[in-house]
Design a protein around this motif. Sequence first.
Motif, PDB file in Angstrom:
ATOM      1  N   VAL A   1     -46.235 -64.205  68.061  1.00 56.45           N
ATOM      2  CA  VAL A   1     -44.867 -63.837  68.431  1.00 56.45           C
ATOM      3  C   VAL A   1     -44.219 -64.981  69.210  1.00 56.45           C
ATOM      4  CG1 VAL A   1     -43.459 -62.209  69.744  1.00 56.45           C
ATOM      5  CG2 VAL A   1     -45.433 -61.390  68.460  1.00 56.45           C
ATOM      6  N   ALA A   2     -44.984 -65.597  70.114  1.00 55.48           N
ATOM      7  CA  ALA A   2     -44.467 -66.727  70.882  1.00 55.48           C
ATOM      8  C   ALA A   2     -44.076 -67.879  69.972  1.00 55.48           C
ATOM      9  CB  ALA A   2     -45.508 -67.183  71.903  1.00 55.48           C
ATOM     10  N   ALA A   3     -44.843 -68.078  68.906  1.00 55.69           N
ATOM     11  CA  ALA A   3     -44.527 -69.158  67.959  1.00 55.69           C
ATOM     12  C   ALA A   3     -43.230 -68.867  67.206  1.00 55.69           C
ATOM     13  CB  ALA A   3     -45.677 -69.339  66.973  1.00 55.69           C
ATOM     14  N   MET A   4     -42.966 -67.604  66.905  1.00 52.50           N
ATOM     15  CA  MET A   4     -41.752 -67.228  66.178  1.00 52.50           C
ATOM     16  C   MET A   4     -40.525 -67.274  67.074  1.00 52.50           C
ATOM     17  SD  MET A   4     -43.135 -63.982  63.951  1.00 52.50           S
ATOM     18  CE  MET A   4     -41.490 -63.594  63.340  1.00 52.50           C
ATOM     19  N   PHE A   5     -40.726 -66.966  68.372  1.00 49.61           N
ATOM     20  CA  PHE A   5     -39.604 -66.883  69.305  1.00 49.61           C
ATOM     21  C   PHE A   5     -39.899 -67.736  70.538  1.00 49.61           C
ATOM     22  CE2 PHE A   5     -40.077 -62.749  67.117  1.00 49.61           C
ATOM     23  CZ  PHE A   5     -38.930 -62.783  66.339  1.00 49.61           C
ATOM     24  N   PRO A   6     -39.909 -69.064  70.364  1.00 46.75           N
ATOM     25  CA  PRO A   6     -40.358 -69.941  71.457  1.00 46.75           C
ATOM     26  C   PRO A   6     -39.499 -69.858  72.713  1.00 46.75           C
ATOM     27  CG  PRO A   6     -39.320 -71.220  69.694  1.00 46.75           C
ATOM     28  CD  PRO A   6     -39.498 -69.831  69.178  1.00 46.75           C
ATOM     29  N   HIS A   7     -38.195 -69.625  72.553  1.00 47.19           N
ATOM     30  CA  HIS A   7     -37.333 -69.588  73.740  1.00 47.19           C
ATOM     31  C   HIS A   7     -37.586 -68.328  74.567  1.00 47.19           C
ATOM     32  CE1 HIS A   7     -35.385 -73.107  72.244  1.00 47.19           C
ATOM     33  NE2 HIS A   7     -34.931 -72.496  71.167  1.00 47.19           N
ATOM     34  N   VAL A   8     -37.823 -67.198  73.877  1.00 43.50           N
ATOM     35  CA  VAL A   8     -38.184 -65.973  74.585  1.00 43.50           C
ATOM     36  C   VAL A   8     -39.506 -66.175  75.319  1.00 43.50           C
ATOM     37  CG1 VAL A   8     -38.792 -63.532  74.327  1.00 43.50           C
ATOM     38  CG2 VAL A   8     -36.919 -64.498  72.979  1.00 43.50           C
ATOM     39  N   ALA A   9     -40.435 -66.857  74.676  1.00 41.68           N
ATOM     40  CA  ALA A   9     -41.743 -67.116  75.287  1.00 41.68           C
ATOM     41  C   ALA A   9     -41.593 -67.964  76.551  1.00 41.68           C
ATOM     42  CB  ALA A   9     -42.665 -67.813  74.289  1.00 41.68           C
ATOM     43  N   GLU A  10     -40.679 -68.955  76.494  1.00 41.13           N
ATOM     44  CA  GLU A  10     -40.449 -69.798  77.675  1.00 41.13           C
ATOM     45  C   GLU A  10     -39.945 -68.970  78.851  1.00 41.13           C
ATOM     46  OE1 GLU A  10     -39.297 -74.157  75.766  1.00 41.13           O
ATOM     47  OE2 GLU A  10     -37.722 -72.694  76.212  1.00 41.13           O
ATOM     48  N   ILE A  11     -39.001 -68.075  78.560  1.00 35.97           N
ATOM     49  CA  ILE A  11     -38.453 -67.224  79.622  1.00 35.97           C
ATOM     50  C   ILE A  11     -39.535 -66.299  80.175  1.00 35.97           C
ATOM     51  CG2 ILE A  11     -36.833 -65.335  80.109  1.00 35.97           C
ATOM     52  CD1 ILE A  11     -35.508 -68.034  79.948  1.00 35.97           C
ATOM     53  N   ALA A  12     -40.358 -65.745  79.284  1.00 38.44           N
ATOM     54  CA  ALA A  12     -41.429 -64.851  79.719  1.00 38.44           C
ATOM     55  C   ALA A  12     -42.408 -65.578  80.632  1.00 38.44           C
ATOM     56  CB  ALA A  12     -42.154 -64.268  78.513  1.00 38.44           C
ATOM     57  N   MET A  13     -42.701 -66.831  80.298  1.00 37.84           N
ATOM     58  CA  MET A  13     -43.615 -67.616  81.123  1.00 37.84           C
ATOM     59  C   MET A  13     -42.967 -67.952  82.469  1.00 37.84           C
ATOM     60  SD  MET A  13     -46.537 -67.953  79.738  1.00 37.84           S
ATOM     61  CE  MET A  13     -47.202 -69.286  80.733  1.00 37.84           C
ATOM     62  N   ALA A  14     -41.671 -68.260  82.443  1.00 39.05           N
ATOM     63  CA  ALA A  14     -40.973 -68.605  83.683  1.00 39.05           C
ATOM     64  C   ALA A  14     -40.923 -67.420  84.632  1.00 39.05           C
ATOM     65  CB  ALA A  14     -39.569 -69.093  83.371  1.00 39.05           C
TER      66      ALA A  14
ATOM     67  N   ARG B   1     -39.573 -47.095  91.234  1.00 39.88           N
ATOM     68  CA  ARG B   1     -40.721 -47.965  91.082  1.00 39.88           C
ATOM     69  C   ARG B   1     -41.085 -48.565  92.432  1.00 39.88           C
ATOM     70  NH1 ARG B   1     -39.644 -52.585  87.124  1.00 39.88           N
ATOM     71  NH2 ARG B   1     -37.621 -52.480  88.114  1.00 39.88           N
ATOM     72  N   THR B   2     -42.362 -48.700  92.694  1.00 35.25           N
ATOM     73  CA  THR B   2     -42.776 -49.303  93.950  1.00 35.25           C
ATOM     74  C   THR B   2     -42.969 -50.808  93.783  1.00 35.25           C
ATOM     75  OG1 THR B   2     -45.057 -48.701  93.382  1.00 35.25           O
ATOM     76  CG2 THR B   2     -43.841 -47.204  94.812  1.00 35.25           C
ATOM     77  N   GLU B   3     -43.778 -51.245  92.847  1.00 29.79           N
ATOM     78  CA  GLU B   3     -44.010 -52.655  92.600  1.00 29.79           C
ATOM     79  C   GLU B   3     -43.733 -52.957  91.139  1.00 29.79           C
ATOM     80  OE1 GLU B   3     -44.690 -55.016  94.679  1.00 29.79           O
ATOM     81  OE2 GLU B   3     -44.884 -53.710  96.422  1.00 29.79           O
ATOM     82  N   PRO B   4     -42.983 -54.049  90.835  1.00 29.83           N
ATOM     83  CA  PRO B   4     -42.738 -54.382  89.442  1.00 29.83           C
ATOM     84  C   PRO B   4     -44.016 -54.789  88.752  1.00 29.83           C
ATOM     85  CG  PRO B   4     -41.977 -56.128  90.897  1.00 29.83           C
ATOM     86  CD  PRO B   4     -42.373 -54.977  91.773  1.00 29.83           C
ATOM     87  N   ALA B   5     -44.188 -54.339  87.517  1.00 34.14           N
ATOM     88  CA  ALA B   5     -45.368 -54.718  86.747  1.00 34.14           C
ATOM     89  C   ALA B   5     -45.235 -56.153  86.284  1.00 34.14           C
ATOM     90  CB  ALA B   5     -45.511 -53.796  85.535  1.00 34.14           C
ATOM     91  N   PRO B   6     -46.340 -56.923  86.287  1.00 32.64           N
ATOM     92  CA  PRO B   6     -46.248 -58.295  85.800  1.00 32.64           C
ATOM     93  C   PRO B   6     -45.910 -58.307  84.317  1.00 32.64           C
ATOM     94  CG  PRO B   6     -48.550 -57.649  86.150  1.00 32.64           C
ATOM     95  CD  PRO B   6     -47.691 -56.556  86.710  1.00 32.64           C
ATOM     96  N   PRO B   7     -45.116 -59.288  83.855  1.00 32.28           N
ATOM     97  CA  PRO B   7     -44.751 -59.323  82.452  1.00 32.28           C
ATOM     98  C   PRO B   7     -45.965 -59.547  81.570  1.00 32.28           C
ATOM     99  CG  PRO B   7     -44.085 -61.344  83.566  1.00 32.28           C
ATOM    100  CD  PRO B   7     -44.566 -60.406  84.627  1.00 32.28           C
ATOM    101  N   ALA B   8     -46.043 -58.822  80.469  1.00 30.94           N
ATOM    102  CA  ALA B   8     -47.163 -58.982  79.547  1.00 30.94           C
ATOM    103  C   ALA B   8     -46.991 -60.270  78.759  1.00 30.94           C
ATOM    104  CB  ALA B   8     -47.213 -57.781  78.600  1.00 30.94           C
ATOM    105  N   ALA B   9     -48.093 -60.957  78.524  1.00 32.77           N
ATOM    106  CA  ALA B   9     -48.044 -62.192  77.745  1.00 32.77           C
ATOM    107  C   ALA B   9     -47.717 -61.870  76.292  1.00 32.77           C
ATOM    108  CB  ALA B   9     -49.386 -62.907  77.848  1.00 32.77           C
ATOM    109  N   LEU B  10     -46.872 -62.708  75.698  1.00 30.44           N
ATOM    110  CA  LEU B  10     -46.546 -62.506  74.284  1.00 30.44           C
ATOM    111  C   LEU B  10     -47.720 -62.960  73.426  1.00 30.44           C
ATOM    112  CD1 LEU B  10     -42.877 -63.843  74.137  1.00 30.44           C
ATOM    113  CD2 LEU B  10     -43.622 -61.474  74.019  1.00 30.44           C
TER     114      LEU B  10
END
Length: 238
Positions: free
Chosen positions: A180-193, A167-176
Motif C-alpha cells: 500500500v505504501a508503494a502505491m501511495f507514497p505520499h500518504v505513507a510519508e505523512i503516516a511516517m511523519a 478518548r484518553t490517549e491517541p492510538a499510535p498510527p498503524a504502519a501501512l
Amino acid sequence: MAEQAETLRRTPLSRDRVLRAAVALADEAGIESLSMRNLAQDLGVVPMALYKHVANKDELLDGMIDVVVGEIGAPEVGADWKPAVRQRILSAREVLQRHPWAPLAIESRNMATPAVLAYLDAVIGTLRAGGFSVDLAHHVMHAMGSRVLGFSQELFDADRRAGRSGRTEPAPPAALPPEVAAMFPHVAEIAMAASHDDASVLGQGCDDQFEFEFALDLLLDGIERLHERGWASPRRPH
C-alpha cells in the motif's frame, strides 16, 4: 459525602439543576448513556418530575449544549480582533475537551441553540468591530467552520467518525503495508511523519492541540492578509 449527596437530592429541582446533572452524567459515562430514566435516578426523582423542566430528550440536549457553550470565556476587553478571536476559539476548545460528547451533540442539532447563536454572533461582532465587511466576515465564518466552536472534523480521526467520545490517549498510527505504501507514497510519508519518536514530548501520533492551533493560526494569518487588502468576493453576474 453521603450527607452532601442527600442534601443535593433534597434540593428542589430546577431547569438549571436538571441540565447540569445531565451534563455531568454525559461527562462521566458518555452521551449514549444519557436517558431521562438514568438522569432521574441520579437526581433522586421519578422520571416524570423532569418533564416539568424539559419537554423531551431533544430539549434536554439543547439545554445541555447551552450549558457547555456558556462556559466559553470572553476575550479581554479592548483586544484586537485577531487575538480576541483566537482567545475565544481556544477557550471553546478547552471547554469542549472537558465535555468530549459536546461536538457530536452540537453537530446533531438541526438548528443552532440560543447559546450557540449568541456565541457565533459575538465572534462575528468581533470581526465587524475590527473593520471586516459583512462580505469578508461571512466567508471567514465559512472558512472557520466548526473550528470557530473549538473543534474540527479531523480527516484521520477514526474514533470521532465512529462516534466514540472521551478518548484518553491517541492510538499510535498503524504502519501501512509495504504494497500500500508503494502505491501511495505520499500518504505513507505523512503516516511516517505522524509517528513521533517514543521519547518525544508529543508522544506517539499527532498532537491534537498543536495541529488545531497550527491550522487556526494559518487561517487567522490568511484572514488578516485579506482584511488588510480590503478583499471582497467576486460579484456574480445576474
